[in-house]
Write a protein that holds these residues in place. Sequence first.
Motif, PDB file in Angstrom:
ATOM      1  N   ILE A 139       0.843  -1.204   0.000  1.00 27.45           N
ATOM      2  CA  ILE A 139       0.000   0.000   0.000  1.00 27.45           C
ATOM      3  C   ILE A 139       0.872   1.245   0.000  1.00 27.45           C
ATOM      4  N   GLU A 140       0.632   2.113  -0.961  1.00 28.96           N
ATOM      5  CA  GLU A 140       1.316   3.405  -0.962  1.00 28.96           C
ATOM      6  C   GLU A 140       0.277   4.500  -0.763  1.00 28.96           C
ATOM      7  N   VAL A 141       0.556   5.405   0.178  1.00 31.31           N
ATOM      8  CA  VAL A 141      -0.338   6.536   0.427  1.00 31.31           C
ATOM      9  C   VAL A 141       0.275   7.777  -0.217  1.00 31.31           C
ATOM     10  N   ILE A 142      -0.501   8.431  -1.080  1.00 35.57           N
ATOM     11  CA  ILE A 142      -0.062   9.679  -1.713  1.00 35.57           C
ATOM     12  C   ILE A 142      -1.109  10.738  -1.411  1.00 35.57           C
ATOM     13  N   SER A 143      -0.685  11.858  -0.842  1.00 34.21           N
ATOM     14  CA  SER A 143      -1.638  12.939  -0.614  1.00 34.21           C
ATOM     15  C   SER A 143      -1.562  13.954  -1.739  1.00 34.21           C
ATOM     16  N   TYR A 144      -2.729  14.377  -2.203  1.00 31.57           N
ATOM     17  CA  TYR A 144      -2.816  15.474  -3.170  1.00 31.57           C
ATOM     18  C   TYR A 144      -3.363  16.739  -2.519  1.00 31.57           C
ATOM     19  N   GLY A 145      -3.596  16.708  -1.190  1.00 31.30           N
ATOM     20  CA  GLY A 145      -4.122  17.892  -0.521  1.00 31.30           C
ATOM     21  C   GLY A 145      -5.386  18.390  -1.212  1.00 31.30           C
ATOM     22  N   GLU A 146      -5.445  19.691  -1.468  1.00 25.87           N
ATOM     23  CA  GLU A 146      -6.614  20.258  -2.149  1.00 25.87           C
ATOM     24  C   GLU A 146      -6.333  20.477  -3.634  1.00 25.87           C
ATOM     25  N   GLU A 147      -5.261  19.846  -4.151  1.00 23.63           N
ATOM     26  CA  GLU A 147      -4.812  20.176  -5.505  1.00 23.63           C
ATOM     27  C   GLU A 147      -5.628  19.519  -6.599  1.00 23.63           C
ATOM     28  N   GLN A 148      -6.336  18.429  -6.299  1.00 27.06           N
ATOM     29  CA  GLN A 148      -7.105  17.766  -7.350  1.00 27.06           C
ATOM     30  C   GLN A 148      -8.536  17.535  -6.886  1.00 27.06           C
ATOM     31  N   ALA A 149      -9.345  18.556  -7.051  1.00 26.76           N
ATOM     32  CA  ALA A 149     -10.735  18.477  -6.624  1.00 26.76           C
ATOM     33  C   ALA A 149     -11.502  17.504  -7.512  1.00 26.76           C
ATOM     34  N   ALA A 150     -12.442  16.767  -6.904  1.00 27.96           N
ATOM     35  CA  ALA A 150     -13.320  15.896  -7.691  1.00 27.96           C
ATOM     36  C   ALA A 150     -14.548  16.678  -8.118  1.00 27.96           C
ATOM     37  N   SER A 151     -14.901  17.674  -7.318  1.00 27.69           N
ATOM     38  CA  SER A 151     -16.077  18.492  -7.608  1.00 27.69           C
ATOM     39  C   SER A 151     -15.679  19.955  -7.457  1.00 27.69           C
ATOM     40  N   PHE A 152     -16.014  20.764  -8.447  1.00 25.58           N
ATOM     41  CA  PHE A 152     -15.609  22.170  -8.397  1.00 25.58           C
ATOM     42  C   PHE A 152     -16.675  23.000  -7.707  1.00 25.58           C
ATOM     43  N   GLY A 153     -16.294  24.174  -7.278  1.00 25.99           N
ATOM     44  CA  GLY A 153     -17.236  25.054  -6.613  1.00 25.99           C
ATOM     45  C   GLY A 153     -16.924  25.144  -5.134  1.00 25.99           C
ATOM     46  N   SER A 154     -17.477  26.177  -4.500  1.00 26.66           N
ATOM     47  CA  SER A 154     -17.201  26.423  -3.088  1.00 26.66           C
ATOM     48  C   SER A 154     -18.478  26.253  -2.284  1.00 26.66           C
ATOM     49  N   SER A 155     -19.097  25.067  -2.382  1.00 21.75           N
ATOM     50  CA  SER A 155     -20.320  24.781  -1.631  1.00 21.75           C
ATOM     51  C   SER A 155     -20.065  23.588  -0.720  1.00 21.75           C
ATOM     52  N   ASP A 156     -20.958  23.407   0.274  1.00 15.81           N
ATOM     53  CA  ASP A 156     -20.822  22.257   1.164  1.00 15.81           C
ATOM     54  C   ASP A 156     -20.864  20.956   0.368  1.00 15.81           C
ATOM     55  N   ALA A 157     -21.707  20.919  -0.678  1.00 16.71           N
ATOM     56  CA  ALA A 157     -21.840  19.700  -1.486  1.00 16.71           C
ATOM     57  C   ALA A 157     -20.524  19.383  -2.195  1.00 16.71           C
ATOM     58  N   ALA A 158     -19.925  20.410  -2.810  1.00 16.20           N
ATOM     59  CA  ALA A 158     -18.658  20.188  -3.513  1.00 16.20           C
ATOM     60  C   ALA A 158     -17.571  19.787  -2.521  1.00 16.20           C
ATOM     61  N   TRP A 159     -17.524  20.486  -1.388  1.00 15.66           N
ATOM     62  CA  TRP A 159     -16.482  20.199  -0.397  1.00 15.66           C
ATOM     63  C   TRP A 159     -16.572  18.753   0.101  1.00 15.66           C
ATOM     64  N   SER A 160     -17.835  18.271   0.332  1.00 15.79           N
ATOM     65  CA  SER A 160     -17.975  16.918   0.883  1.00 15.79           C
ATOM     66  C   SER A 160     -17.508  15.868  -0.132  1.00 15.79           C
ATOM     67  N   MET A 161     -17.635  16.157  -1.432  1.00 19.46           N
ATOM     68  CA  MET A 161     -17.143  15.232  -2.459  1.00 19.46           C
ATOM     69  C   MET A 161     -15.615  15.240  -2.544  1.00 19.46           C
ATOM     70  N   ASN A 162     -14.996  16.322  -2.074  1.00 15.28           N
ATOM     71  CA  ASN A 162     -13.548  16.466  -2.225  1.00 15.28           C
ATOM     72  C   ASN A 162     -12.749  15.919  -1.038  1.00 15.28           C
ATOM     73  N   ARG A 163     -13.392  15.790   0.124  1.00 20.28           N
ATOM     74  CA  ARG A 163     -12.697  15.223   1.297  1.00 20.28           C
ATOM     75  C   ARG A 163     -12.749  13.713   1.188  1.00 20.28           C
ATOM     76  N   ARG A 164     -11.718  13.133   0.546  1.00 22.16           N
ATOM     77  CA  ARG A 164     -11.868  11.724   0.164  1.00 22.16           C
ATOM     78  C   ARG A 164     -10.526  11.016   0.070  1.00 22.16           C
ATOM     79  N   VAL A 165     -10.611   9.682   0.057  1.00 21.98           N
ATOM     80  CA  VAL A 165      -9.460   8.852  -0.294  1.00 21.98           C
ATOM     81  C   VAL A 165      -9.895   7.964  -1.454  1.00 21.98           C
ATOM     82  N   GLU A 166      -9.104   7.942  -2.503  1.00 17.67           N
ATOM     83  CA  GLU A 166      -9.401   7.093  -3.656  1.00 17.67           C
ATOM     84  C   GLU A 166      -8.452   5.909  -3.660  1.00 17.67           C
ATOM     85  N   LEU A 167      -9.035   4.713  -3.752  1.00 18.58           N
ATOM     86  CA  LEU A 167      -8.223   3.499  -3.828  1.00 18.58           C
ATOM     87  C   LEU A 167      -7.971   3.200  -5.300  1.00 18.58           C
ATOM     88  N   LYS A 168      -6.686   3.094  -5.672  1.00 14.01           N
ATOM     89  CA  LYS A 168      -6.363   2.847  -7.076  1.00 14.01           C
ATOM     90  C   LYS A 168      -5.389   1.690  -7.200  1.00 14.01           C
TER      91      LYS A 168
END
Lengths: 168, 437
Positions: A139-168
């Motif tokens: 397992i390798e953990v790589i952080s992208y911080g806030e650099e690669q948003a999954a959802s654009f915009g400055s709303s609670d909905a967009a923010w909740s989609m961006n606080r995430r971990v993606e398994l690849k």
Amino acid sequence: MNISVTKTGLSALCLSLVLAGCSSTPVEETMSDIEDTTVQTVEVEMEAEATAVEEAPVEPTMSAATVFYFDFDKALLKTESRAALVEHAAFLMDNPRSIRLEGHADERGTREYNMALGESRGNAVKEFLVLQGVSPSMIEVISYGEEQAASFGSSDAAWSMNRRVELK
Amino acid sequence: MLFRLLVTAKTFHSIAVVMVLVFTPVAAWGELVIRVTQGNDKPTIIAVAPMSTNGIQVLEDISAIVESDLLRSGLFKIIPRQNMLAFPQNADDVYYRDWRLLGSEYLVVGGLKDSEGKIELSFSLLDVTSQKTVFKHRVTGTEAQIRDLAHLVSDKVYKEITGIRGIFSTRLAYVTAELNDDKFIYRLNVSDSDGAREQLVLESTQPIMSPSWSPKGDELAYVSFETGRPAIWRQRLVGGQRIQLTNFSGLNGAPSWAPDGNKLALVLSKDGNPEIYLLDLTSNKLSRLTRHFAIDTEPTWTPDGKSLLFTSDRGGTPQIYKLTIASKVVERITFKGNYNARPSLAPDGRTLVVVHRESSVFHIATLDLKTGRMLELTETRLDESPTVAPNGAMLIYATKQGGRGVLSAVSLDAGVKYFLPAKIGDVREPAWSPFLR
């Protein structure tokens, strides 16, 4: 130690090729203990494109969620993420491969602090998988911080989609 | 694109990648445009007469650049050109009465002449009230350096009138992200401090972060994800040679160049969680400075190079701490509010600039380390990445406008504000250069 770097610009191309390869992979070795109608639908659709499917490389895949969400400024695994991670752990032990856990944060807060937060989230997922028996060396953990948003915009909905971990 | 990136085989910790940069400014639509939204109460009134070109072909209006520089400082009010009765080129041609009637306190006059193929600009600052020449000065440069000549005029005039060293000849580094076919293109750019003459330093399909200037202003350290992981690089601005400095597992972030130019403070999580390290750039020796299970990040140097300020959540919320390098003693600096991060110190060593959260809104704030007084400088919602000008008069930060990242400037007394809006992409992470000459 050698580091191979493709010319900038090529990496985007490589990534899209990998993704294309993944999407045409047939779902053959799904986990036997789960019934998932979605998976069966996919199989039917893929059989309709018979030639493309047959030419694609055969790789084991599974259908559990690969994105796990977090609360604001928190790196605690949510209860609802556990079932899918248990499936992933079992599948990875049967089909060993190296995985990447990419941690992300929403845009609020400073960028380097969010890099640390993204890593904490990735580590939370890693620790859970390791507790289930997955070898930490896979397992390798790589952080992208806030650099690669999954959802654009400055709303609670967009923010909740961006606080995430993606398994690849 | 206007540049070409050549990559050769390369080895960790050795010089390897060659970057060829064609230093052509990108098209004007990519440049930043400034507008002053709030000025000083008692500005000095000044007129900048159009410089006589004396038949020399120049593409830039030198006086307009000087006017824009002085206006942006917030300390000046400019007499509009259309109100001027004459365009004198030296003190002997000036009718002081005309300028006094316009309300001007000072007047700048000057003209160009050819000097062995170069452009020589002679200019004078005149005191309209006492009808005296304050100084007469001469600068020489090529046609490509016209903007440099104009900024030198601004620096000289600003210093004479305010007593503060001007920052008009300094530069700005920043990162842009442009969405292109569902994928971002990240660019590290350098421009003049007024946003003009944008030059591309690095372009990548993977994130670029955290630019930090070397104290001489000839190199940038930054984080690039081009290897698929975050790594710290340093790159020369002239020639473009670059070296990968770190390749540890986990975070490789927040590089901050020491005032002596020989060391880099940075953040690595290779030992389990984010800690502050010191990298000696001569010996490549790495030493660990913090030891705590909490997040320690965003190190910045005190002007004397003996201490670092950094962000840590060891107290439960992100706050600013000070680490004395020799003793490794850590003390907490900020107490007001539940979020204070990304510290940087003004050149006076006393004014601490932070990103401060108050009722879920992120502002830029200053904390006077002597009096403990905190001042909120900005009132938008997602303000971050403040960077202080080398003269300590202004800072530039990143904020959002219309859903897009833009750069904005504010004076450290909060009296002057202006935006540097970009026409394309998302602009973030400004880093103000040191004095360059």
